[in-house]
Design an enzyme around this catalytic site. Structure first.
Site, short mmCIF file in Angstrom:
data_model
loop_
_atom_site.label_atom_id
_atom_site.label_comp_id
_atom_site.label_asym_id
_atom_site.label_seq_id
_atom_site.Cartn_x
_atom_site.Cartn_y
_atom_site.Cartn_z
N GLU A 155 48.03 -31.40 -66.82
CA GLU A 155 48.38 -31.41 -68.24
C GLU A 155 49.87 -31.32 -68.48
OE1 GLU A 155 47.18 -29.02 -72.37
OE2 GLU A 155 46.54 -28.23 -70.42
N GLU A 256 41.55 -28.47 -79.92
CA GLU A 256 42.32 -27.34 -79.41
C GLU A 256 43.38 -26.97 -80.45
OE1 GLU A 256 43.47 -26.36 -74.93
OE2 GLU A 256 45.09 -27.40 -75.94
#
Length: 279
Positions: A155, A256
């Site tokens: 990520e 998120e």
């Protein structure tokens, strides 16, 4: 907003946090979702007692929710100590201890995506030493993920909120993906494309989607500014997700974002109920 072509899941480490962990899967199900994801829930313990793992599995099963994404141990999130696998000493040891525990739990609940945050740069430590340690640990994590039929996610975060995290561009994450796949020969390392973090870094999101959709294993979204729900900021998230679909991405889109000053269940008004359950 329509979002007819995406599969959405809810990150229970940033949404429904007003509830105890074991109550969150049922709350997500009550809001219409059938899929969830989590950061490593035991932020101070990479190897919790089996009873704790079993209790979380039972909560997911009872709610009828599938866990589709799980972080390996990464320290205290949210917070400044993001990631552990490239931090020499105790944190790296804790990450390694967590690999098989996280993989076994993921296998027990049918989770097929494991996210490994790279880890901050540490003062006084040669970045090359950290990168070598990261590759060693990511290789072990990728092999563990492969044994359960899962992908390993790498990520990009953003420089403003994680100033010591070295992967703050899509290309930096893709370089790590390539190094891991070369080291293992497995090809199961993938890019976690987080539109919020990339936008915070000033990336051309359309370019990133066009370049890397085929190498993306998971997507996460929040609006910018503010990291709130879609529609609270200025990101054209509906258009961007449509671009991802047209580029061939068929995986999960993780919600998120922060719910703001309201209960989490009230933060999904942007998404029709018919689009929340996995199809």
């Amino acid at each position: 907003m329509g979002y007819p072509d995406q599969r959405f899941d809810v990150n229970l480490s940033i949404l429904f946090t007003e509830l105890p962990l074991l109550e969150r899967p049922a709350a997500a199900a009550a809001a219409g979702f059938t899929a969830v994801e989590l950061w490593w829930p035991w932020i101070d313990d990479p190897t919790p007692e089996q009873a704790e793992l079993d209790a979380l599995k039972q909560a997911l099963d009872d709610a009828g929710t599938r866990l589709v994404g799980l972080n390996f141990y990464a320290g205290r999130l949210p917070g400044p100590d993001r990631g552990a696998l490239s931090v020499p000493g105790e944190e790296s040891d804790r990450f390694r201890a967590n690999i098989e525990v996280a993989a076994a739990f993921a296998a027990s609940v049918g989770c097929t995506a494991l996210n490994a945050l790279y880890g901050n740069r540490i003062d006084g430590v040669d970045p090359a030493v950290q990168d070598a340690l990261a590759l060693e640990n990511l290789t072990a994590a990728a092999r563990a993920a492969d044994r359960i039929g899962a992908v390993l996610l790498i990520e990009t975060l953003n420089k403003a909120e994680s100033p010591d995290y070295p992967l703050v561009s899509a290309e930096a994450a893709i370089e790590v993906v390539d190094r891991v796949n070369t080291a293992t020969g497995l090809g199961n390392a993938k890019f976690l494309l987080d539109l919020y973090h990339l936008s915070m870094n000033g990336e051309d999101l359309g370019r990133v989607i066009a370049a890397y959709a085929s190498r993306t294993g998971h997507v996460q979204i929040a609006d910018n500014p503010g990291r709130g729900a879609p529609g609270t900021g200025s990101l054209p998230l509906e258009r961007l997700l449509d671009e991802l679909t047209k580029a061939g991405y068929e995986g999960w889109v993780g919600l998120e974002y922060k719910p703001g000053d309201r209960p989490s269940a009230a933060s999904f008004d942007w998404l029709p109920a018919t689009a929340r359950a996995a199809r």
